[in-house]
Design a protein around this motif. Structure first.
Motif, PDB file in Angstrom:
ATOM      1  N   ASP A 117     -48.165   4.509 -35.174  1.00 20.79           N
ATOM      2  CA  ASP A 117     -48.680   5.077 -36.482  1.00 20.79           C
ATOM      3  C   ASP A 117     -48.151   4.110 -37.826  1.00 20.79           C
ATOM      4  N   ASP A 118     -47.011   3.448 -37.421  1.00 18.63           N
ATOM      5  CA  ASP A 118     -46.261   2.445 -38.573  1.00 18.63           C
ATOM      6  C   ASP A 118     -46.759   0.932 -37.978  1.00 18.63           C
ATOM      7  N   PHE A 119     -47.674   0.817 -37.185  1.00 16.47           N
ATOM      8  CA  PHE A 119     -48.008  -0.601 -36.751  1.00 16.47           C
ATOM      9  C   PHE A 119     -48.903  -1.321 -37.892  1.00 16.47           C
ATOM     10  N   ALA A 120     -49.927  -0.933 -38.565  1.00 15.54           N
ATOM     11  CA  ALA A 120     -50.548  -1.505 -39.516  1.00 15.54           C
ATOM     12  C   ALA A 120     -49.619  -2.036 -40.698  1.00 15.54           C
ATOM     13  N   ALA A 121     -48.656  -1.400 -41.143  1.00 21.12           N
ATOM     14  CA  ALA A 121     -47.504  -1.671 -41.993  1.00 21.12           C
ATOM     15  C   ALA A 121     -46.548  -2.973 -41.598  1.00 21.12           C
ATOM     16  N   GLY A 160     -48.909  -0.124 -25.686  1.00 23.33           N
ATOM     17  CA  GLY A 160     -48.097   0.873 -25.824  1.00 23.33           C
ATOM     18  C   GLY A 160     -46.462   0.448 -26.540  1.00 23.33           C
ATOM     19  N   ALA A 161     -45.873   1.502 -27.329  1.00 25.61           N
ATOM     20  CA  ALA A 161     -44.746   1.571 -27.976  1.00 25.61           C
ATOM     21  C   ALA A 161     -43.546   1.543 -26.881  1.00 25.61           C
ATOM     22  N   ARG A 218     -41.489  -8.367 -35.990  1.00 17.91           N
ATOM     23  CA  ARG A 218     -41.335  -6.823 -36.357  1.00 17.91           C
ATOM     24  C   ARG A 218     -41.506  -5.874 -35.075  1.00 17.91           C
ATOM     25  N   ARG A 219     -40.338  -4.974 -34.808  1.00 15.67           N
ATOM     26  CA  ARG A 219     -40.321  -4.118 -33.793  1.00 15.67           C
ATOM     27  C   ARG A 219     -41.371  -2.866 -34.397  1.00 15.67           C
ATOM     28  N   VAL A 220     -42.068  -2.169 -33.394  1.00  9.05           N
ATOM     29  CA  VAL A 220     -42.780  -0.996 -33.721  1.00  9.05           C
ATOM     30  C   VAL A 220     -42.526   0.091 -32.598  1.00  9.05           C
TER      31      VAL A 220
END
Length: 494
Positions: free
Chosen positions: A175-179, A152-153, A169-171
């Motif tokens: 939806d932005d995880f892959a990038a 979970g974020a 990297r902070r997520v």
């Protein structure tokens, strides 16, 4: 004891190691790149050897060049300092091949603890709590995304072989995880040659705490208490202190016990630091990583324990047992350290380069300076921006902070830009004075970013001058050179 030590480093840490080596009667061998030909650490050594051009990959990071220098000068041992090759099994193996002593832990320990994935497995097996997350071998996008959803974020993607914020990297939105994963892996591969990552739950408003360990080759291991390292910028520490403020005795006991469990689990046999994260107002510290080397912030531990940690490293590597048991290690007083970097904090911490036109260190009671520069030193863009550390020591935290503040105001490195004004502002801030520290301190203390106020710095300089005059009229003890500073070494130096 070793006849000679080659210091495979530069700057303030090379000068620091040389200072203890000279006191022990050990011949000091320096190495230097073309950019450091006239550097202070070179001038202060007994022998100095050129190892390559300014580019660190062709000089300070070239294990073969280091070994050639050691063989050429007949070095008995190599001390790596921190950074560069300090956690390189390549250099450890080269030392073993040529019969040169390595002042640090065994190569297998460096390798196992250098992997964030492997180190967390070891910690978990030893019963040390770890941040909830995924530390497995499956690095496929689909699997990592599945694990991220389960955690979970907000969460952190972290390079397994990483450090210093690289490959992290902070997520906040899955939806932005892959990038973010792609960017973290690319950066990790460039920085460490290894793109494996782990995923951890992001602890909001955490404290960053660490425990100094000392182990020998005879199965002895002790802790040297904890340090608080929460004030950070982009995962780089700015202030450190010992002991940690506002830490409940029960939490401190958990912290120290966890560090010893991990050290015993791997048979640790040198100086090393176990790092933890503690959620604000929580009582369970989570293991982050272990640094199998000397830390930048080691002076604060030296000040409050009276131990010379570099001497401990050297004696351990020479095969001597630890000179003390756990019950002989105690904390006396308080110490706070600030890192002076050549950077402009008012403009995105951009690097500052140039020539040090005038250099002066404060001569104040309870103030210590570890530095690698002098008047005429060239600050070039090839290496880390840290040039010195100012440490304040006192009977209480308040006194230590006041002495640090005076030392910062009196420290002078004219002709180059530094973060000195920011450090003064931190030391003056009410949150800092109250010991309310988290890794979000800078954003909380200076919302919208910090901006220099020249009037504040002029006030700091005036205050430091008055403090210096007072110190001259009523001199206090020098806590770095006090005789009791080596009380645990007496059996070996008599």
């Amino acid at each position: 004891m070793f006849e000679s030590i080659l210091i495979a480093n530069r700057g303030e840490i090379a000068c620091r190691i040389a200072r203890t080596s000279r006191r022990l009667g050990i011949r000091v061998i320096a190495v230097y790149s073309d950019a450091d030909r006239g550097a202070r650490h070179v001038r202060e050594a007994d022998v100095a050897v050129r190892i390559g051009p300014a580019d660190a990959t062709r000089s300070y990071l070239d294990a073969d060049a280091i070994i050639r220098a050691a063989l050429e000068t007949g070095a008995s041992a190599i001390h790596p300092g921190y950074g560069f090759l300090s956690e390189s099994t390549q250099l450890v193996n080269r030392c073993a091949e040529h019969g040169i002593a390595w002042i640090g832990p065994r190569g297998d320990v460096i390798e196992r603890m250098g992997s964030k994935i492997e180190s967390k497995r070891i910690a978990a097996d030893a019963g040390v709590p770890c941040v909830p997350g995924y530390h497995g071998d499956n690095q496929k996008l689909e699997h990592l995304l599945e694990q991220a959803r389960a955690i979970g974020a907000p969460l952190l993607i972290k390079a397994s072989a990483g450090g210093g914020g690289k490959g992290m990297r902070r997520v906040d939105d899955l939806d932005d995880f892959a990038a973010q994963l792609s960017m973290a892996k690319q950066e990790a591969l460039r920085a460490f040659g290894d793109d494996r990552v782990l995923i951890e739950k992001l602890i909001l408003r955490p404290r960053h705490l660490e425990v100094q360990l000392a182990g020998d080759r005879h199965g002895n291991l002790v802790h040297l208490f904890e340090r608080e390292c929460s004030i950070q910028r982009n995962y780089q520490k700015v202030f450190e202190e010992a002991p940690a403020p506002r830490l409940a005795p029960a939490v401190r006991e958990k912290l120290l016990d966890a560090a010893l469990k991990l050290g015993n689990a791997i048979g640790y046999d040198s100086l090393g630091t176990v790092e933890f994260v503690l959620a604000e107002d929580a009582d369970t510290p989570y293991f982050l990583e272990m640094n199998t080397r000397l830390q930048v912030e080691h002076p604060v531990t030296e000040m409050v324990t009276g131990l010379d940690l570099v001497e401990l490293q050297i004696r351990i590597a020479a095969g001597e047992p630890l000179p003390m048991q756990q019950d002989a290690v105690a904390v006396t007083g308080w110490a706070v350290e600030a890192r002076i970097n050549c950077e402009d904090p008012a403009h995105g911490h951009r690097p500052e380069f140039g020539t040090v036109a005038r250099y002066s260190e404060p001569a104040l009671a309870g103030v210590r300076v570890d530095s690698g520069i002098e008047s005429g030193s060239e600050i070039a863009p090839h290496y880390d921006s840290m040039i010195a550390k100012v440490i304040g020591y006192g009977a209480t935290r308040t006194q230590a902070v006041e002495r640090l503040r005076a030392g910062l105001g009196a420290f002078e490195a004219a002709g180059i830009g530094t973060n000195q004004s920011l450090l003064c502002a931190i030391a003056d801030h009410s949150l800092f004075r109250a010991g309310r520290l988290t890794t979000g301190f800078l954003a909380e203390a200076f919302p919208g970013g910090w901006h220099d106020d020249p009037a504040d710095f002029r006030y700091a300089v005036c205050a430091a001058v008055l403090h210096r005059l007072a110190a001259r009229s009523a001199p206090g003890p020098d806590y770095w050179h006090r005789q009791s500073g080596h009380r645990f070494m007496a059996a070996h130096t008599a």
